[in-house]
Write an enzyme that holds these catalytic residues in place. Structure first.
Site, PDB file in Angstrom:
ATOM      1  N   LYS A  28      63.189  31.402  30.697  1.00 48.10           N
ATOM      2  CA  LYS A  28      63.895  32.487  30.055  1.00 48.10           C
ATOM      3  C   LYS A  28      63.027  32.391  28.534  1.00 48.10           C
ATOM      4  O   LYS A  28      63.291  31.599  27.699  1.00 48.10           O
ATOM      5  CB  LYS A  28      65.284  32.141  29.650  1.00 48.10           C
ATOM      6  CG  LYS A  28      66.188  32.270  30.730  1.00 48.10           C
ATOM      7  CD  LYS A  28      67.442  31.632  30.314  1.00 48.10           C
ATOM      8  CE  LYS A  28      68.344  30.899  31.433  1.00 48.10           C
ATOM      9  NZ  LYS A  28      68.827  31.834  32.297  1.00 48.10           N
ATOM     10  N   ARG A  68      48.433  32.504  16.569  1.00 46.54           N
ATOM     11  CA  ARG A  68      47.842  33.583  16.028  1.00 46.54           C
ATOM     12  C   ARG A  68      48.154  33.868  14.482  1.00 46.54           C
ATOM     13  O   ARG A  68      47.287  34.161  13.726  1.00 46.54           O
ATOM     14  CB  ARG A  68      47.561  34.639  17.075  1.00 46.54           C
ATOM     15  CG  ARG A  68      48.794  35.224  17.407  1.00 46.54           C
ATOM     16  CD  ARG A  68      48.652  36.469  18.405  1.00 46.54           C
ATOM     17  NE  ARG A  68      49.887  36.819  18.999  1.00 46.54           N
ATOM     18  CZ  ARG A  68      49.929  37.910  19.809  1.00 46.54           C
ATOM     19  NH1 ARG A  68      48.846  38.811  20.016  1.00 46.54           N
ATOM     20  NH2 ARG A  68      50.951  38.295  20.581  1.00 46.54           N
ATOM     21  N   LYS A 101      45.621  35.828  35.968  1.00 45.82           N
ATOM     22  CA  LYS A 101      46.239  34.556  36.318  1.00 45.82           C
ATOM     23  C   LYS A 101      45.315  34.036  37.560  1.00 45.82           C
ATOM     24  O   LYS A 101      44.948  32.942  37.599  1.00 45.82           O
ATOM     25  CB  LYS A 101      47.685  34.388  36.537  1.00 45.82           C
ATOM     26  CG  LYS A 101      48.561  34.621  35.157  1.00 45.82           C
ATOM     27  CD  LYS A 101      48.180  33.549  34.300  1.00 45.82           C
ATOM     28  CE  LYS A 101      49.278  33.414  33.088  1.00 45.82           C
ATOM     29  NZ  LYS A 101      49.200  32.390  32.057  1.00 45.82           N
ATOM     30  N   ASN A 159      53.842  28.524  19.038  1.00 42.71           N
ATOM     31  CA  ASN A 159      54.889  28.897  18.011  1.00 42.71           C
ATOM     32  C   ASN A 159      56.265  29.026  18.905  1.00 42.71           C
ATOM     33  O   ASN A 159      57.344  29.044  17.910  1.00 42.71           O
ATOM     34  CB  ASN A 159      54.603  30.053  17.068  1.00 42.71           C
ATOM     35  CG  ASN A 159      53.867  30.956  17.885  1.00 42.71           C
ATOM     36  OD1 ASN A 159      53.121  31.211  18.696  1.00 42.71           O
ATOM     37  ND2 ASN A 159      54.837  32.104  17.920  1.00 42.71           N
ATOM     38  N   TYR A 193      48.579  41.167  34.837  1.00 44.07           N
ATOM     39  CA  TYR A 193      48.835  39.592  34.406  1.00 44.07           C
ATOM     40  C   TYR A 193      48.623  38.807  35.734  1.00 44.07           C
ATOM     41  O   TYR A 193      47.972  37.907  35.633  1.00 44.07           O
ATOM     42  CB  TYR A 193      50.451  39.585  34.181  1.00 44.07           C
ATOM     43  CG  TYR A 193      50.964  38.280  34.125  1.00 44.07           C
ATOM     44  CD1 TYR A 193      51.304  37.743  32.718  1.00 44.07           C
ATOM     45  CD2 TYR A 193      51.564  37.531  34.991  1.00 44.07           C
ATOM     46  CE1 TYR A 193      51.740  36.595  32.401  1.00 44.07           C
ATOM     47  CE2 TYR A 193      52.048  36.419  34.843  1.00 44.07           C
ATOM     48  CZ  TYR A 193      52.184  35.588  33.512  1.00 44.07           C
ATOM     49  OH  TYR A 193      52.699  34.466  33.050  1.00 44.07           O
ATOM     50  N   ASP A 211      43.961  32.552  17.294  1.00 45.89           N
ATOM     51  CA  ASP A 211      44.084  33.565  18.200  1.00 45.89           C
ATOM     52  C   ASP A 211      43.052  33.634  19.132  1.00 45.89           C
ATOM     53  O   ASP A 211      41.657  33.626  18.994  1.00 45.89           O
ATOM     54  CB  ASP A 211      43.727  35.108  17.162  1.00 45.89           C
ATOM     55  CG  ASP A 211      43.869  36.277  18.199  1.00 45.89           C
ATOM     56  OD1 ASP A 211      43.904  36.331  19.365  1.00 45.89           O
ATOM     57  OD2 ASP A 211      44.265  37.397  17.744  1.00 45.89           O
ATOM     58  N   GLY A 266      58.569  29.655  22.707  1.00 41.16           N
ATOM     59  CA  GLY A 266      58.696  29.460  24.209  1.00 41.16           C
ATOM     60  C   GLY A 266      58.331  28.241  24.726  1.00 41.16           C
ATOM     61  O   GLY A 266      58.476  27.251  24.186  1.00 41.16           O
TER      62      GLY A 266
HETATM   63  N1  NAP Z   1      58.081  32.449  31.138  1.00 41.09           N
HETATM   64  C1  NAP Z   1      57.848  32.395  32.220  1.00 41.09           C
HETATM   65  O1  NAP Z   1      58.531  32.649  33.268  1.00 41.09           O
HETATM   66  C2  NAP Z   1      56.420  31.958  32.886  1.00 41.09           C
HETATM   67  C3  NAP Z   1      56.232  31.912  34.289  1.00 41.09           C
HETATM   68  C4  NAP Z   1      54.961  31.645  34.651  1.00 41.09           C
HETATM   69  C5  NAP Z   1      54.061  31.487  33.589  1.00 41.09           C
HETATM   70  N2  NAP Z   1      54.097  31.602  32.473  1.00 41.09           N
HETATM   71  C6  NAP Z   1      52.964  31.328  31.258  1.00 41.09           C
HETATM   72  O2  NAP Z   1      53.667  30.397  30.414  1.00 41.09           O
HETATM   73  C7  NAP Z   1      52.922  30.607  29.308  1.00 41.09           C
HETATM   74  C8  NAP Z   1      53.904  30.508  28.055  1.00 41.09           C
HETATM   75  O3  NAP Z   1      54.564  31.895  28.233  1.00 41.09           O
HETATM   76  P1  NAP Z   1      56.078  32.017  27.609  1.00 41.09           P
HETATM   77  O4  NAP Z   1      56.818  32.191  28.647  1.00 41.09           O
HETATM   78  O5  NAP Z   1      56.180  30.747  26.800  1.00 41.09           O
HETATM   79  O6  NAP Z   1      55.977  33.451  26.554  1.00 41.09           O
HETATM   80  P2  NAP Z   1      55.952  33.576  25.221  1.00 41.09           P
HETATM   81  O7  NAP Z   1      57.510  33.093  24.739  1.00 41.09           O
HETATM   82  O8  NAP Z   1      56.017  34.872  25.180  1.00 41.09           O
HETATM   83  O9  NAP Z   1      55.007  32.845  24.572  1.00 41.09           O
HETATM   84  C9  NAP Z   1      53.459  33.334  24.671  1.00 41.09           C
HETATM   85  C10 NAP Z   1      52.781  32.564  23.464  1.00 41.09           C
HETATM   86  O10 NAP Z   1      51.371  33.232  23.714  1.00 41.09           O
HETATM   87  C11 NAP Z   1      51.066  33.338  22.319  1.00 41.09           C
HETATM   88  N3  NAP Z   1      49.878  34.444  22.452  1.00 41.09           N
HETATM   89  C12 NAP Z   1      50.028  35.662  22.705  1.00 41.09           C
HETATM   90  N4  NAP Z   1      48.730  36.167  22.489  1.00 41.09           N
HETATM   91  C13 NAP Z   1      47.993  35.330  21.931  1.00 41.09           C
HETATM   92  C14 NAP Z   1      46.677  35.215  21.218  1.00 41.09           C
HETATM   93  N5  NAP Z   1      45.887  36.386  21.404  1.00 41.09           N
HETATM   94  N6  NAP Z   1      46.313  34.116  20.646  1.00 41.09           N
HETATM   95  C15 NAP Z   1      47.188  33.040  20.637  1.00 41.09           C
HETATM   96  N7  NAP Z   1      48.307  33.135  21.053  1.00 41.09           N
HETATM   97  C16 NAP Z   1      48.864  34.241  21.685  1.00 41.09           C
HETATM   98  C17 NAP Z   1      52.349  34.178  21.616  1.00 41.09           C
HETATM   99  O11 NAP Z   1      52.326  34.095  20.421  1.00 41.09           O
HETATM  100  P3  NAP Z   1      52.795  35.296  19.424  1.00 41.09           P
HETATM  101  O12 NAP Z   1      54.358  34.808  19.177  1.00 41.09           O
HETATM  102  O13 NAP Z   1      52.171  35.373  18.270  1.00 41.09           O
HETATM  103  O14 NAP Z   1      53.161  36.440  20.246  1.00 41.09           O
HETATM  104  C18 NAP Z   1      53.408  32.918  22.168  1.00 41.09           C
HETATM  105  O15 NAP Z   1      52.984  32.172  21.088  1.00 41.09           O
HETATM  106  C19 NAP Z   1      51.969  31.679  29.359  1.00 41.09           C
HETATM  107  O16 NAP Z   1      50.832  31.330  29.816  1.00 41.09           O
HETATM  108  C20 NAP Z   1      52.882  32.381  30.679  1.00 41.09           C
HETATM  109  O17 NAP Z   1      51.940  33.109  31.386  1.00 41.09           O
HETATM  110  C21 NAP Z   1      55.484  31.663  32.033  1.00 41.09           C
END
Ligand code: NAP
Length: 334
Positions: free
Chosen positions: A261, A43, A233, A20, A229, A69, A22
C-alpha cells in the site's frame, strides 16, 4: 580517498533512491536502525529533508539527505561527487525510485474502505482499471524505471568497487515477470543473458514505445495494463543479471517487495511499506559471498518465469501474436 570521513572507517554506507516516502523511506529506516550510514535521496529537496528529519525524530542519527533525480544526469553527477568526498566508497545501492508510467484517474477514493473485502487479485484488477496509459507517461516510465536505475548504477559503480563487497538491490516487481510478455521472441531474448547487450535492450525498449504509439501493444505481444512499467521492470531485471555477470565481485540482485500500500499502487495492496521494505532489506543484507544475479520475491529467491495463480484474470491470457499480425503490424521484434 581525499575528503573521506576517517572517523567511521568500518561503517557501511548505503544510498537509497526515492527515499522520501513509501518503501524507500522504510528501507532507509531499517538500514539506519541496523547501524548502516544511509544517504536518503529524493528528487525534491523539501520532501527529502523532511523525511530525514522524520527519521532523526524516530531515533536514528546516521542518515543524511542528498538530492537525486534519477532522470537527471547532472543530479546523479552531484551525488557521486558528494559520495566520493564524504565517504570515498559505497557499500549498498538500493535502486528504489520508480513511477507507475501511467496517468492515475483523478478523484478516486483510495481510502481503506475502498479495498475492504477485496482480495489480492481484485485489488490488482481495480488498480489496472483505474489508470490510463498514454505515450508520454509510458516514456517517462521507461526513462525513470529502466534508464534512471541504469544511469545511477553506472555512475556509482567505481564507488561500489571500492567496497569490500558492494551490493546493488534493484527494486523490481512481479509486473516484470517474463511470462507477462506474450511475444515469445522478446521473452526468449530477455531471458538469454549470455547474448543480451545493453544496445539490444535499448532497441527493445524503443520498439516497445513505437508499438505503443502505433496502438499495437497487444498485437505485438507486449504486456497489457501498466505496460511501460512491466516492460521497464523486465528490462531492469535483464540488466541486473548482465551486471552481475560483468562484476562478479559485486552482489547484484532484484527484489520484489510484495504488493504494498503506497502511492504507486494508489494505496491498494496487502502489505504495509514496512513489510515491503523488509523484503528489500533482507536482500541488501544477505551474507557476504551470497547470491548474485538473482530475483527475490518477498524475500525468497524466485523464478522470473512464474506467474502467480489467479493472474490470468488481471493480465489476460498469455498469447502469441499470430503470423498475420506479426506480418502486418509495426512490431519488428520477430
Ligand atoms: N508498492 C508496490 O506494491 C510495489 C510492488 C512492486 C514493486 N514496487 C517497487 O517499489 C519501489 C518503491 O515504490 P513505492 O511502492 O514505495 O512507491 P512510491 O511510494 O510512489 O515511491 C516512489 C518513490 O520514487 C521516487 N521517484 C519517482 N521518480 C523519481 C525520480 N525521477 N528521481 C528520484 N526519485 C523518484 C518518488 O519520489 P516523489 O515523492 O518525488 O514522487 C518516491 O520517493 C518502486 O521501484 C516500485 O516499482 C512497488
Amino acid at each position: 580517498m581525499e575528503g573521506a570521513i576517517s572517523s567511521v572507517p568500518n561503517t557501511r554506507i548505503a544510498v537509497v533512491t526515492g527515499g522520501n516516502k513509501g518503501i524507500g523511506f522504510e528501507v532507509c529506516w531499517q538500514l539506519a536502525s541496523g547501524g548502516i550510514t544511509v544517504v536518503l535521496t529524493a528528487r525534491d529537496e523539501t520532501r527529502g529533508a523532511e523525511a530525514v528529519e522524520k527519521l532523526i525524530a524516530l531515533g536514528v542519527t546516521n542518515v543524511v539527505f542528498h538530492q537525486l533525480d534519477v532522470t537527471d544526469t547532472s543530479s546523479i553527477a552531484t551525488l557521486v561527487d558528494f559520495l566520493k568526498t564524504r565517504f570515498g566508497k559505497l557499500d549498498i545501492l538500493v535502486n528504489n525510485a520508480a513511477i507507475g508510467g501511467v496517468e492515475y484517474l483523478q478523484e478516486l477514493d483510495t481510502s481503506e474502505e475502498t479495498f475492504a473485502g477485496m482480495d489480492f487479485d481484485q485489488m490488482l484488477e481495480w488498480m489496472v482499471k483505474n489508470v490510463r496509459e498514454r505515450i508520454d507517461s509510458a516514456k517517462k516510465g521507461v526513462q525513470t524505471n529502466y534508464y534512471g536505475t541504469k544511469h545511477v548504477t553506472e555512475a556509482v559503480l567505481p564507488l561500489l568497487q571500492s567496497s569490500s563487497e558492494g551490493r546493488i538491490v534493484n527494486v523490481s516487481s512481479i509486473f516484470g515477470l517474463l511470462r507477462l510478455i506474450s511475444n515469445e521472441k522478446v521473452r526468449r531474448e530477455l531471458s538469454d543473458i549470455d547474448n543480451m547487450t545493453e544496445e539490444r535492450l535499448d532497441e527493445l525498449l524503443n520498439r516497445f514505445l513505437r508499438d505503443f504509439e502505433a496502438d499495437a501493444l497487444e498485437a505485438c505481444g507486449w504486456p497489457m495494463g501498466c505496460s511501460a512499467y512491466k516492460v521497464a521492470k523486465a528490462a531492469m531485471n535483464a540488466y541486473s543479471r548482465m551486471l552481475a555477470r560483468r562484476h562478479p565481485a559485486l552482489r547484484v540482485n532484484c527484489a520484489h517487495p510484495g504488493y504494498v500500500k503506497t502511492d504507486i499502487t494508489m494505496n491498494s495492496g496487502v502489505l504495509t511499506p514496512e513489510e515491503g521494505a523488509r523484503n528489500v532489506v533482507k536482500v541488501a543484507l544477505l551474507p557476504d559471498g551470497g547470491p548474485t544475479g538473482k530475483y527475490f520475491a518477498e524475500g525468497e529467491e524466485a523464478s522470473l518465469c512464474e506467474v502467480p495463480a489467479g493472474w490470468r484474470r488481471v493480465h489476460g491470457p498469455v498469447r502469441r501474436p499470430s503470423a498475420d499480425e506479426l506480418a502486418c503490424l509495426p512490431c519488428h521484434v520477430v
